[in-house]
Design an enzyme around this catalytic site. Structure first.
Site, PDB file in Angstrom:
ATOM      1  N   PRO A  30      55.287  94.316  55.871  1.00 57.83           N
ATOM      2  CA  PRO A  30      54.022  94.341  55.141  1.00 57.83           C
ATOM      3  C   PRO A  30      53.073  93.211  55.538  1.00 57.83           C
ATOM      4  CG  PRO A  30      55.827  93.599  53.717  1.00 57.83           C
ATOM      5  CD  PRO A  30      56.444  94.050  55.001  1.00 57.83           C
ATOM      6  N   ALA A  32      49.638  92.072  53.877  1.00 60.20           N
ATOM      7  CA  ALA A  32      48.702  92.335  52.784  1.00 60.20           C
ATOM      8  C   ALA A  32      47.279  92.446  53.327  1.00 60.20           C
ATOM      9  CB  ALA A  32      48.802  91.221  51.743  1.00 60.20           C
ATOM     10  N   GLN A  85      56.743  96.883  47.588  1.00 61.67           N
ATOM     11  CA  GLN A  85      57.150  95.487  47.420  1.00 61.67           C
ATOM     12  C   GLN A  85      56.514  94.876  46.179  1.00 61.67           C
ATOM     13  OE1 GLN A  85      55.836  91.927  49.746  1.00 61.67           O
ATOM     14  NE2 GLN A  85      57.912  92.100  50.571  1.00 61.67           N
ATOM     15  N   CYS A 115      56.976  85.033  50.284  1.00 61.09           N
ATOM     16  CA  CYS A 115      55.566  84.652  50.314  1.00 61.09           C
ATOM     17  C   CYS A 115      55.428  83.135  50.133  1.00 61.09           C
ATOM     18  CB  CYS A 115      54.780  85.398  49.228  1.00 61.09           C
ATOM     19  SG  CYS A 115      53.029  84.975  49.279  1.00 61.09           S
ATOM     20  N   ASN A 216      63.147  89.724  61.429  1.00 61.29           N
ATOM     21  CA  ASN A 216      61.685  89.766  61.414  1.00 61.29           C
ATOM     22  C   ASN A 216      61.094  88.448  61.916  1.00 61.29           C
ATOM     23  OD1 ASN A 216      59.306  88.965  59.008  1.00 61.29           O
ATOM     24  ND2 ASN A 216      58.888  90.556  60.487  1.00 61.29           N
ATOM     25  N   GLY A 217      59.995  88.601  62.652  1.00 62.09           N
ATOM     26  CA  GLY A 217      59.218  87.439  63.059  1.00 62.09           C
ATOM     27  C   GLY A 217      58.933  87.400  64.543  1.00 62.09           C
ATOM     28  N   ASP A 218      57.636  87.386  64.857  1.00 62.94           N
ATOM     29  CA  ASP A 218      57.154  87.173  66.234  1.00 62.94           C
ATOM     30  C   ASP A 218      57.501  88.293  67.216  1.00 62.94           C
ATOM     31  OD1 ASP A 218      56.266  84.844  65.152  1.00 62.94           O
ATOM     32  OD2 ASP A 218      57.526  83.509  66.343  1.00 62.94           O
TER      33      ASP A 218
HETATM   34  C1  LIG Z   1      48.051  88.538  56.774  1.00 63.07           C
HETATM   35  C2  LIG Z   1      49.500  88.611  56.399  1.00 63.07           C
HETATM   36  C3  LIG Z   1      49.876  89.252  55.216  1.00 63.07           C
HETATM   37  C4  LIG Z   1      51.235  89.337  54.849  1.00 63.07           C
HETATM   38  N1  LIG Z   1      51.572  89.987  53.701  1.00 63.07           N
HETATM   39  C5  LIG Z   1      52.881  90.092  53.358  1.00 63.07           C
HETATM   40  C6  LIG Z   1      53.283  90.799  52.191  1.00 63.07           C
HETATM   41  O1  LIG Z   1      52.461  91.356  51.450  1.00 63.07           O
HETATM   42  N2  LIG Z   1      54.603  90.842  51.904  1.00 63.07           N
HETATM   43  C7  LIG Z   1      55.557  90.249  52.695  1.00 63.07           C
HETATM   44  O2  LIG Z   1      56.748  90.324  52.396  1.00 63.07           O
HETATM   45  N3  LIG Z   1      55.211  89.613  53.814  1.00 63.07           N
HETATM   46  C8  LIG Z   1      53.907  89.520  54.166  1.00 63.07           C
HETATM   47  N4  LIG Z   1      53.573  88.893  55.328  1.00 63.07           N
HETATM   48  C9  LIG Z   1      54.642  88.403  56.215  1.00 63.07           C
HETATM   49  C10 LIG Z   1      54.988  89.468  57.260  1.00 63.07           C
HETATM   50  O3  LIG Z   1      55.497  90.637  56.669  1.00 63.07           O
HETATM   51  C11 LIG Z   1      56.030  88.945  58.263  1.00 63.07           C
HETATM   52  O4  LIG Z   1      57.175  88.578  57.570  1.00 63.07           O
HETATM   53  C12 LIG Z   1      55.515  87.763  59.071  1.00 63.07           C
HETATM   54  O5  LIG Z   1      54.180  87.944  59.463  1.00 63.07           O
HETATM   55  C13 LIG Z   1      56.382  87.546  60.334  1.00 63.07           C
HETATM   56  O6  LIG Z   1      56.509  88.749  61.049  1.00 63.07           O
HETATM   57  P1  LIG Z   1      55.527  89.176  62.259  1.00 63.07           P
HETATM   58  O7  LIG Z   1      55.536  88.053  63.255  1.00 63.07           O
HETATM   59  O8  LIG Z   1      56.143  90.444  62.791  1.00 63.07           O
HETATM   60  O9  LIG Z   1      54.175  89.365  61.683  1.00 63.07           O
HETATM   61  C14 LIG Z   1      52.227  88.771  55.695  1.00 63.07           C
HETATM   62  C15 LIG Z   1      51.846  88.136  56.871  1.00 63.07           C
HETATM   63  C16 LIG Z   1      50.515  88.059  57.235  1.00 63.07           C
HETATM   64  C17 LIG Z   1      50.144  87.392  58.536  1.00 63.07           C
END
Ligand SMILES: Cc1cc2nc3c(=O)[nH]c(=O)nc-3n(C[C@H](O)[C@H](O)[C@H](O)COP(=O)(O)O)c2cc1C
Length: 356
Positions: A30, A32, A85, A115, A216-218
């Site tokens: 997710p 947001a 969520q 969060c 998860n991440g990057d």
């Molecule tokens: C703009 C933004 C909004 C996010 N909103 C949520 C959210 O609503 N719920 C959540 O669990 N994580 C949220 N995250 C975290 C992401 O789901 C994810 O865990 C994090 O960005 C790392 O993964 P990625 O590198 O694939 O983005 C958000 C991240 C960003 C950058």
């Protein structure tokens, strides 16, 4: 304790989460403000996506059926499989929200424990929940007991590098019936800085007995996803910003898993995606979509190499007819500017984390 999957073990494309069979091991994490219904649907249509999760929704607002919360959980029969969520620092609110979701036909609930934002942590929610294992376990137990739909948790490695609690928490949640854990390989203190700690995810994979751990991440590319799986042994991978940068990443992963070469979308496919994304948005938000869509202008502009004047119009348009006119121009003029995969268009909170 279990051993992480190794390359020699045959892994099916599907994965079980609770009683649900998810058709692919690549999930949408997710974001947001971005991973709303229209974006989820448009991405699903490209193929290869497993589970998607809504943006975080404040549990009390959900139960009170506030319009903003209802918009966040808006879904469609084709928007499956989906988890909603929820977040709150109060156990009872989470329980009520989970019950509400089950009663209203939602198939799964995910508790936010990752969060990092002060306004969420200040009320004891999000990553703050990770600071007290006993309370966090009792919270997950209460939600699991309250509903029969699968309950999952999304969390970080811990609050900071001195409190890496994810392995202990994952075990504790498994004992009380959590169906899966998504783990962002950073601490709350890191925010979005630094790199993801794959070793930390691996330790959590090794700590649980059987429930799926979703790394998860990057993850930005097919290779990143493969690395996440190989190094951590995770059961599935959740992709957030990488899916914004390349919505075709799930399709590419499906192709690679079938032994095919991943294909890049043609310019026409990308324009179709732009139109589809907007069209789906109008189903939910009607004319207001013009405003909501503007924040994607920079992304489509870079991706399609559309000249600045067109990108600028996409940033300011306020009617369906103007949108159609812009798309016509894009058909003629995409590629006039050098195309690129945008990397910095998704804003993440910045500055000292204490001020977030
Ligand atoms: C703009 C933004 C909004 C996010 N909103 C949520 C959210 O609503 N719920 C959540 O669990 N994580 C949220 N995250 C975290 C992401 O789901 C994810 O865990 C994090 O960005 C790392 O993964 P990625 O590198 O694939 O983005 C958000 C991240 C960003 C950058």
């Amino acid at each position: 304790m279990r051993s992480p999957q190794t390359d020699t073990q045959v892994e099916s494309a599907e994965i079980e989460i609770g009683l649900r069979t998810i058709p692919s091991r690549y999930f949408l994490s997710p974001l947001a403000g971005y991973t709303h219904l229209a974006f989820r649907m448009a991405i699903r249509e490209l193929g290869g996506l497993g589970l998607a999760t809504t943006d975080l929704v404040l549990a009390s607002m959900l139960v009170s059926e506030k319009p903003k919360s209802m918009a966040l959980i808006a879904t469609d029969p084709d928007d499956r499989p989906l988890s909603v969520q929820i977040f709150s620092g109060l156990r009872d609110e989470l329980v009520q929200a989970a019950r509400w979701l089950e009663e209203h036909g939602y198939q799964a609930v995910d508790i936010n424990m990752g969060c990092p934002m002060a306004k969420v942590n200040g009320n004891g929610g999000g990553a703050r929940l990770m600071c007290d294992t006993e309370n966090a376990q009792a919270t997950v137990a209460a939600v699991v007991e309250a509903v029969s739909i699968p309950v999952t948790v999304k969390m970080r490695l811990g609050w900071d590098s001195n409190q890496i609690t994810a392995p202990e928490l994952a075990c504790a949640f498994e004992q009380v019936g959590a169906a899966a854990i998504t783990l962002h390989g950073r601490t709350r203190q890191q925010g979005f800085h630094g790199t993801v700690d794959l070793e930390g995810i691996r330790q959590t994979v090794e700590a649980v007995d059987h429930i799926p751990i979703i790394g998860n991440g990057d993850v930005r590319t097919v290779e990143d996803a493969q690395q996440m799986q190989a190094v951590t042994g995770c059961d599935a991978v959740a992709i957030g910003r990488g899916a914004m940068l390349d919505p075709w990443i799930f399709r590419k992963l499906a192709q690679v898993n079938l032994g095919e070469s991943p294909t890049e979308p043609t310019a026409e496919e990308q324009i179709d995606f732009l139109v589809r994304h907007f069209t789906l948005m109008t189903r939910q938000h009607a004319e207001y979509s013009c405003l909501l869509f503007r924040k994607f202008a920079g992304w489509y502009g870079a991706r399609l190499g559309i000249p600045e004047d067109l990108e600028d119009r996409l940033r300011r348009f306020d009617s369906f007819s103007e949108f159609d006119a812009i798309v016509q121009e894009i058909h003629h003029r995409h590629g006039e500017r050098e195309t690129s995969i945008p990397t910095a268009l998704l804003k993440v909170p910045n500055g000292p984390i204490d001020k977030w």
